[in-house]
Design a protein around this motif. Structure first.
Motif, PDB file in Angstrom:
ATOM      1  N   TYR A  16       0.845  -1.198   0.000  1.00 44.03           N
ATOM      2  CA  TYR A  16       0.000   0.000   0.000  1.00 44.03           C
ATOM      3  C   TYR A  16       0.882   1.251   0.000  1.00 44.03           C
ATOM      4  O   TYR A  16       0.603   2.220  -0.716  1.00 44.03           O
ATOM      5  CB  TYR A  16      -0.908   0.018   1.228  1.00 44.03           C
ATOM      6  CG  TYR A  16      -2.191  -0.770   1.070  1.00 44.03           C
ATOM      7  CD1 TYR A  16      -3.425  -0.134   1.005  1.00 44.03           C
ATOM      8  CD2 TYR A  16      -2.181  -2.161   1.012  1.00 44.03           C
ATOM      9  CE1 TYR A  16      -4.610  -0.843   0.868  1.00 44.03           C
ATOM     10  CE2 TYR A  16      -3.356  -2.897   0.882  1.00 44.03           C
ATOM     11  CZ  TYR A  16      -4.574  -2.223   0.808  1.00 44.03           C
ATOM     12  OH  TYR A  16      -5.734  -2.935   0.676  1.00 44.03           O
ATOM     13  N   MET A  17       1.940   1.229   0.803  1.00 44.68           N
ATOM     14  CA  MET A  17       2.849   2.378   0.854  1.00 44.68           C
ATOM     15  C   MET A  17       3.463   2.639  -0.508  1.00 44.68           C
ATOM     16  O   MET A  17       3.481   3.780  -0.992  1.00 44.68           O
ATOM     17  CB  MET A  17       3.951   2.122   1.891  1.00 44.68           C
ATOM     18  CG  MET A  17       4.942   3.285   2.062  1.00 44.68           C
ATOM     19  SD  MET A  17       6.287   3.351   0.851  1.00 44.68           S
ATOM     20  CE  MET A  17       7.284   1.944   1.385  1.00 44.68           C
ATOM     21  N   ARG A  18       3.953   1.584  -1.174  1.00 44.32           N
ATOM     22  CA  ARG A  18       4.603   1.749  -2.467  1.00 44.32           C
ATOM     23  C   ARG A  18       3.635   2.312  -3.509  1.00 44.32           C
ATOM     24  O   ARG A  18       4.002   3.200  -4.296  1.00 44.32           O
ATOM     25  CB  ARG A  18       5.147   0.399  -2.939  1.00 44.32           C
ATOM     26  CG  ARG A  18       6.376  -0.097  -2.201  1.00 44.32           C
ATOM     27  CD  ARG A  18       7.632   0.654  -2.585  1.00 44.32           C
ATOM     28  NE  ARG A  18       7.883   0.619  -4.014  1.00 44.32           N
ATOM     29  CZ  ARG A  18       8.485  -0.385  -4.658  1.00 44.32           C
ATOM     30  NH1 ARG A  18       8.930  -1.441  -3.982  1.00 44.32           N
ATOM     31  NH2 ARG A  18       8.679  -0.332  -5.961  1.00 44.32           N
ATOM     32  N   LYS A  19       2.414   1.821  -3.522  1.00 46.48           N
ATOM     33  CA  LYS A  19       1.424   2.277  -4.491  1.00 46.48           C
ATOM     34  C   LYS A  19       1.042   3.736  -4.267  1.00 46.48           C
ATOM     35  O   LYS A  19       1.024   4.550  -5.205  1.00 46.48           O
ATOM     36  CB  LYS A  19       0.186   1.383  -4.405  1.00 46.48           C
ATOM     37  CG  LYS A  19      -1.024   1.889  -5.190  1.00 46.48           C
ATOM     38  CD  LYS A  19      -0.747   2.012  -6.683  1.00 46.48           C
ATOM     39  CE  LYS A  19      -2.018   2.424  -7.430  1.00 46.48           C
ATOM     40  NZ  LYS A  19      -1.736   2.731  -8.861  1.00 46.48           N
ATOM     41  N   ILE A  20       0.737   4.092  -3.024  1.00 44.45           N
ATOM     42  CA  ILE A  20       0.338   5.469  -2.721  1.00 44.45           C
ATOM     43  C   ILE A  20       1.504   6.418  -2.950  1.00 44.45           C
ATOM     44  O   ILE A  20       1.332   7.533  -3.465  1.00 44.45           O
ATOM     45  CB  ILE A  20      -0.189   5.571  -1.273  1.00 44.45           C
ATOM     46  CG1 ILE A  20      -1.448   4.724  -1.116  1.00 44.45           C
ATOM     47  CG2 ILE A  20      -0.492   7.029  -0.906  1.00 44.45           C
ATOM     48  CD1 ILE A  20      -1.932   4.598   0.319  1.00 44.45           C
ATOM     49  N   MET A  67       3.922   6.058  -5.103  1.00 47.14           N
ATOM     50  CA  MET A  67       4.083   6.211  -6.546  1.00 47.14           C
ATOM     51  C   MET A  67       3.069   7.212  -7.098  1.00 47.14           C
ATOM     52  O   MET A  67       3.418   8.106  -7.878  1.00 47.14           O
ATOM     53  CB  MET A  67       3.910   4.860  -7.240  1.00 47.14           C
ATOM     54  CG  MET A  67       4.022   4.917  -8.761  1.00 47.14           C
ATOM     55  SD  MET A  67       3.803   3.298  -9.530  1.00 47.14           S
ATOM     56  CE  MET A  67       2.053   3.009  -9.169  1.00 47.14           C
ATOM     57  N   ASP A  68       1.828   7.080  -6.668  1.00 53.18           N
ATOM     58  CA  ASP A  68       0.780   7.992  -7.147  1.00 53.18           C
ATOM     59  C   ASP A  68       1.077   9.439  -6.738  1.00 53.18           C
ATOM     60  O   ASP A  68       0.845  10.372  -7.509  1.00 53.18           O
ATOM     61  CB  ASP A  68      -0.585   7.572  -6.591  1.00 53.18           C
ATOM     62  CG  ASP A  68      -1.072   6.252  -7.174  1.00 53.18           C
ATOM     63  OD1 ASP A  68      -0.538   5.834  -8.220  1.00 53.18           O
ATOM     64  OD2 ASP A  68      -1.983   5.639  -6.583  1.00 53.18           O
ATOM     65  N   PHE A  69       1.618   9.611  -5.535  1.00 52.23           N
ATOM     66  CA  PHE A  69       1.921  10.955  -5.045  1.00 52.23           C
ATOM     67  C   PHE A  69       3.103  11.569  -5.795  1.00 52.23           C
ATOM     68  O   PHE A  69       3.046  12.725  -6.224  1.00 52.23           O
ATOM     69  CB  PHE A  69       2.218  10.905  -3.546  1.00 52.23           C
ATOM     70  CG  PHE A  69       2.568  12.243  -2.949  1.00 52.23           C
ATOM     71  CD1 PHE A  69       1.664  13.294  -2.972  1.00 52.23           C
ATOM     72  CD2 PHE A  69       3.805  12.440  -2.366  1.00 52.23           C
ATOM     73  CE1 PHE A  69       1.996  14.528  -2.423  1.00 52.23           C
ATOM     74  CE2 PHE A  69       4.141  13.666  -1.815  1.00 52.23           C
ATOM     75  CZ  PHE A  69       3.232  14.718  -1.840  1.00 52.23           C
ATOM     76  N   ASP A  98       6.688   0.091 -11.120  1.00 53.07           N
ATOM     77  CA  ASP A  98       6.905   1.543 -11.142  1.00 53.07           C
ATOM     78  C   ASP A  98       8.137   1.914 -11.961  1.00 53.07           C
ATOM     79  O   ASP A  98       8.754   2.960 -11.733  1.00 53.07           O
ATOM     80  CB  ASP A  98       7.019   2.101  -9.721  1.00 53.07           C
ATOM     81  CG  ASP A  98       8.157   1.460  -8.935  1.00 53.07           C
ATOM     82  OD1 ASP A  98       8.822   0.551  -9.477  1.00 53.07           O
ATOM     83  OD2 ASP A  98       8.378   1.862  -7.779  1.00 53.07           O
ATOM     84  N   ASP A  99       8.486   1.060 -12.918  1.00 56.34           N
ATOM     85  CA  ASP A  99       9.666   1.321 -13.747  1.00 56.34           C
ATOM     86  C   ASP A  99       9.526   2.607 -14.564  1.00 56.34           C
ATOM     87  O   ASP A  99      10.522   3.218 -14.956  1.00 56.34           O
ATOM     88  CB  ASP A  99       9.920   0.147 -14.698  1.00 56.34           C
ATOM     89  CG  ASP A  99      10.361  -1.115 -13.963  1.00 56.34           C
ATOM     90  OD1 ASP A  99      10.839  -0.973 -12.817  1.00 56.34           O
ATOM     91  OD2 ASP A  99      10.227  -2.212 -14.525  1.00 56.34           O
TER      92      ASP A  99
END
Length: 225
Positions: free
Chosen positions: A155-159, A161-163, A215-216
Protein backbone atom coordinates in the motif's frame (compact mmCIF):
# COMPACT_ATOMS: atom_id res chain seq x y z
CA UNK A 1 19.18 16.12 18.36
CA UNK A 2 17.19 15.06 15.32
CA UNK A 3 15.29 17.60 13.28
CA UNK A 4 13.12 17.41 10.18
CA UNK A 5 12.53 19.98 7.46
CA UNK A 6 10.26 19.87 4.40
CA UNK A 7 11.84 19.53 0.97
CA UNK A 8 11.41 22.53 -1.37
CA UNK A 9 8.77 20.85 -3.59
CA UNK A 10 7.08 19.12 -0.67
CA UNK A 11 7.59 15.54 -1.86
CA UNK A 12 8.73 14.76 1.63
CA UNK A 13 11.22 15.76 4.29
CA UNK A 14 14.88 15.91 5.09
CA UNK A 15 15.69 14.00 8.27
CA UNK A 16 18.76 15.55 9.89
CA UNK A 17 20.96 14.67 12.83
CA UNK A 18 24.52 14.36 14.03
CA UNK A 19 26.07 10.93 13.57
CA UNK A 20 25.21 9.89 17.15
CA UNK A 21 21.59 11.08 16.83
CA UNK A 22 20.89 9.11 13.67
CA UNK A 23 22.73 6.06 14.97
CA UNK A 24 20.58 6.10 18.12
CA UNK A 25 17.43 6.38 16.03
CA UNK A 26 18.63 3.48 13.87
CA UNK A 27 19.21 1.33 16.96
CA UNK A 28 15.73 2.10 18.32
CA UNK A 29 14.17 1.10 15.00
CA UNK A 30 16.20 -2.11 14.99
CA UNK A 31 14.70 -3.21 18.31
CA UNK A 32 11.26 -3.46 16.74
CA UNK A 33 12.16 -5.09 13.47
CA UNK A 34 11.37 -8.79 13.19
CA UNK A 35 10.13 -9.18 16.76
CA UNK A 36 6.54 -10.01 15.90
CA UNK A 37 7.59 -12.87 13.63
CA UNK A 38 8.05 -14.92 16.77
CA UNK A 39 4.32 -14.50 17.33
CA UNK A 40 3.54 -15.63 13.76
CA UNK A 41 1.34 -12.60 13.25
CA UNK A 42 -0.36 -11.91 9.92
CA UNK A 43 1.56 -9.37 7.84
CA UNK A 44 4.76 -9.44 9.89
CA UNK A 45 6.98 -9.95 6.84
CA UNK A 46 5.29 -7.06 5.03
CA UNK A 47 5.69 -4.70 7.99
CA UNK A 48 9.32 -5.72 8.39
CA UNK A 49 9.97 -4.88 4.75
CA UNK A 50 8.50 -1.41 5.29
CA UNK A 51 10.46 -0.75 8.48
CA UNK A 52 13.73 -2.04 7.05
CA UNK A 53 13.41 0.12 3.92
CA UNK A 54 13.12 3.17 6.18
CA UNK A 55 15.97 2.14 8.50
CA UNK A 56 18.14 1.59 5.42
CA UNK A 57 17.86 5.32 4.60
CA UNK A 58 18.69 6.25 8.21
CA UNK A 59 21.77 4.03 8.11
CA UNK A 60 22.91 5.45 4.78
CA UNK A 61 22.47 8.92 6.27
CA UNK A 62 24.73 8.49 9.30
CA UNK A 63 27.25 6.66 7.14
CA UNK A 64 27.53 9.88 5.15
CA UNK A 65 26.10 8.47 1.92
CA UNK A 66 23.10 10.80 1.60
CA UNK A 67 22.94 14.48 2.65
CA UNK A 68 25.51 16.52 4.59
CA UNK A 69 25.69 20.00 6.07
CA UNK A 70 27.66 21.84 8.73
CA UNK A 71 26.10 24.11 11.31
CA UNK A 72 28.06 26.65 13.34
CA UNK A 73 26.95 26.56 16.97
CA UNK A 74 29.55 29.14 17.94
CA UNK A 75 32.68 30.70 16.52
CA UNK A 76 34.71 27.67 17.55
CA UNK A 77 32.08 24.91 17.43
CA UNK A 78 31.04 23.51 14.05
CA UNK A 79 28.92 20.35 13.92
CA UNK A 80 28.59 18.01 10.94
CA UNK A 81 25.02 16.95 10.28
CA UNK A 82 23.92 14.07 8.10
CA UNK A 83 20.53 13.53 6.51
CA UNK A 84 18.29 11.70 4.09
CA UNK A 85 15.29 12.61 1.97
CA UNK A 86 12.19 10.58 2.83
CA UNK A 87 8.73 10.99 1.35
CA UNK A 88 5.74 11.90 3.52
CA UNK A 89 4.14 8.61 2.54
CA UNK A 90 7.12 6.48 3.52
CA UNK A 91 7.49 8.31 6.84
CA UNK A 92 3.81 7.99 7.83
CA UNK A 93 3.60 4.32 6.90
CA UNK A 94 6.85 3.63 8.74
CA UNK A 95 5.46 5.17 11.92
CA UNK A 96 2.29 3.08 11.64
CA UNK A 97 4.24 -0.17 11.21
CA UNK A 98 6.74 0.66 13.96
CA UNK A 99 4.02 1.48 16.49
CA UNK A 100 2.27 -1.78 15.72
CA UNK A 101 5.45 -3.74 16.39
CA UNK A 102 6.20 -1.78 19.57
CA UNK A 103 3.04 -3.15 21.13
CA UNK A 104 4.58 -6.61 21.20
CA UNK A 105 7.96 -5.72 22.66
CA UNK A 106 9.24 -4.14 25.82
CA UNK A 107 9.76 -0.40 25.32
CA UNK A 108 11.95 2.01 27.25
CA UNK A 109 11.42 5.68 28.05
CA UNK A 110 14.25 6.45 25.64
CA UNK A 111 12.47 4.64 22.81
CA UNK A 112 9.24 6.53 23.47
CA UNK A 113 11.06 9.85 23.78
CA UNK A 114 12.79 9.24 20.45
CA UNK A 115 9.48 8.47 18.77
CA UNK A 116 7.81 11.57 20.24
CA UNK A 117 10.74 13.72 19.10
CA UNK A 118 10.39 12.41 15.55
CA UNK A 119 6.62 12.95 15.55
CA UNK A 120 7.04 16.52 16.83
CA UNK A 121 9.47 17.43 14.04
CA UNK A 122 7.41 15.70 11.36
CA UNK A 123 4.33 17.68 12.37
CA UNK A 124 6.37 20.90 12.38
CA UNK A 125 7.69 20.11 8.90
CA UNK A 126 4.12 19.68 7.62
CA UNK A 127 3.10 23.06 9.04
CA UNK A 128 6.24 24.74 7.74
CA UNK A 129 5.54 23.56 4.22
CA UNK A 130 1.82 24.40 4.15
CA UNK A 131 -0.43 25.20 7.10
CA UNK A 132 -3.61 24.49 5.13
CA UNK A 133 -2.56 21.07 3.89
CA UNK A 134 -1.07 20.15 7.26
CA UNK A 135 -4.42 20.50 9.06
CA UNK A 136 -5.77 17.35 7.45
CA UNK A 137 -2.48 15.47 7.20
CA UNK A 138 -1.26 15.76 10.80
CA UNK A 139 -3.88 13.30 12.01
CA UNK A 140 -2.19 10.52 10.06
CA UNK A 141 0.83 10.78 12.37
CA UNK A 142 -1.22 9.38 15.25
CA UNK A 143 -3.57 7.13 13.32
CA UNK A 144 -5.64 6.64 10.22
CA UNK A 145 -3.27 4.31 8.40
CA UNK A 146 -4.32 0.76 9.27
CA UNK A 147 -1.36 -0.55 11.26
CA UNK A 148 -2.40 -4.21 11.09
CA UNK A 149 -2.69 -4.19 7.30
CA UNK A 150 -0.99 -7.40 6.19
CA UNK A 151 -0.01 -5.76 2.89
CA UNK A 152 1.05 -2.42 4.35
CA UNK A 153 4.35 -2.24 2.39
CA UNK A 154 2.53 -2.68 -0.92
CA UNK A 155 0.00 0.00 0.00
CA UNK A 156 2.85 2.38 0.85
CA UNK A 157 4.60 1.75 -2.47
CA UNK A 158 1.42 2.28 -4.49
CA UNK A 159 0.34 5.47 -2.72
CA UNK A 160 3.88 6.82 -2.80
CA UNK A 161 4.08 6.21 -6.55
CA UNK A 162 0.78 7.99 -7.15
CA UNK A 163 1.92 10.95 -5.04
CA UNK A 164 5.36 11.29 -6.64
CA UNK A 165 3.78 11.28 -10.11
CA UNK A 166 1.89 14.46 -9.17
CA UNK A 167 5.20 16.30 -9.07
CA UNK A 168 4.97 17.90 -5.66
CA UNK A 169 3.88 21.40 -4.74
CA UNK A 170 1.20 22.63 -2.36
CA UNK A 171 -1.67 21.41 -4.53
CA UNK A 172 -0.41 17.81 -4.41
CA UNK A 173 0.36 18.15 -0.70
CA UNK A 174 -3.20 19.23 0.05
CA UNK A 175 -4.55 16.26 -1.89
CA UNK A 176 -2.37 13.82 0.03
CA UNK A 177 -5.00 12.98 2.69
CA UNK A 178 -7.32 11.89 -0.10
CA UNK A 179 -4.66 9.55 -1.49
CA UNK A 180 -4.16 8.13 2.00
CA UNK A 181 -7.82 7.06 2.14
CA UNK A 182 -6.57 3.93 0.39
CA UNK A 183 -4.72 3.05 3.62
CA UNK A 184 -7.72 3.53 5.93
CA UNK A 185 -9.40 0.27 6.94
CA UNK A 186 -12.86 -0.42 5.52
CA UNK A 187 -12.79 2.38 2.96
CA UNK A 188 -13.78 1.42 -0.59
CA UNK A 189 -10.28 2.33 -1.76
CA UNK A 190 -8.67 0.06 0.86
CA UNK A 191 -10.80 -2.95 0.00
CA UNK A 192 -10.45 -2.42 -3.76
CA UNK A 193 -6.65 -2.42 -3.57
CA UNK A 194 -6.61 -5.46 -1.30
CA UNK A 195 -8.75 -7.32 -3.83
CA UNK A 196 -6.45 -6.22 -6.66
CA UNK A 197 -3.34 -7.49 -4.84
CA UNK A 198 -4.89 -10.84 -3.98
CA UNK A 199 -6.20 -11.34 -7.51
CA UNK A 200 -2.78 -10.50 -8.98
CA UNK A 201 -1.08 -12.96 -6.65
CA UNK A 202 -3.57 -15.65 -7.61
CA UNK A 203 -3.09 -14.93 -11.32
CA UNK A 204 0.69 -15.15 -11.04
CA UNK A 205 0.67 -18.16 -8.73
CA UNK A 206 2.50 -16.46 -5.86
CA UNK A 207 1.82 -14.69 -2.58
CA UNK A 208 1.18 -10.97 -2.24
CA UNK A 209 4.55 -10.62 -0.49
CA UNK A 210 6.21 -11.86 -3.69
CA UNK A 211 4.58 -9.17 -5.83
CA UNK A 212 6.58 -6.15 -6.94
CA UNK A 213 5.07 -2.76 -7.76
CA UNK A 214 5.41 -1.94 -11.45
CA UNK A 215 6.90 1.54 -11.14
CA UNK A 216 9.67 1.32 -13.75
CA UNK A 217 8.06 4.19 -15.65
CA UNK A 218 8.42 6.54 -12.67
CA UNK A 219 11.68 8.50 -12.75
CA UNK A 220 12.40 8.59 -9.02
CA UNK A 221 15.96 9.78 -9.54
CA UNK A 222 14.69 12.74 -11.55
CA UNK A 223 12.14 13.80 -8.94
CA UNK A 224 12.59 17.34 -7.71
CA UNK A 225 12.15 17.02 -3.99
Amino acid sequence: MLHITPTPRGIGVKLWGAHEDLNSFYEVIGKYWGEERNLTMTGSENRDKLISSFSYEVRKAFEGQRLKKKIDHSEIDEVQYFGAEISWIHFLFFLAALKFNMRYSETTKFDIAMLLQVEYWLEKAMKDFDEIGARKLIGFIDGGIYEANEYIYHYMRKINMDFVMQGGGKKAFRELPELLEKAVFFTDEYEAYQTFLENEAKRLGCTVNDLEIDDDYVDYEGVKW
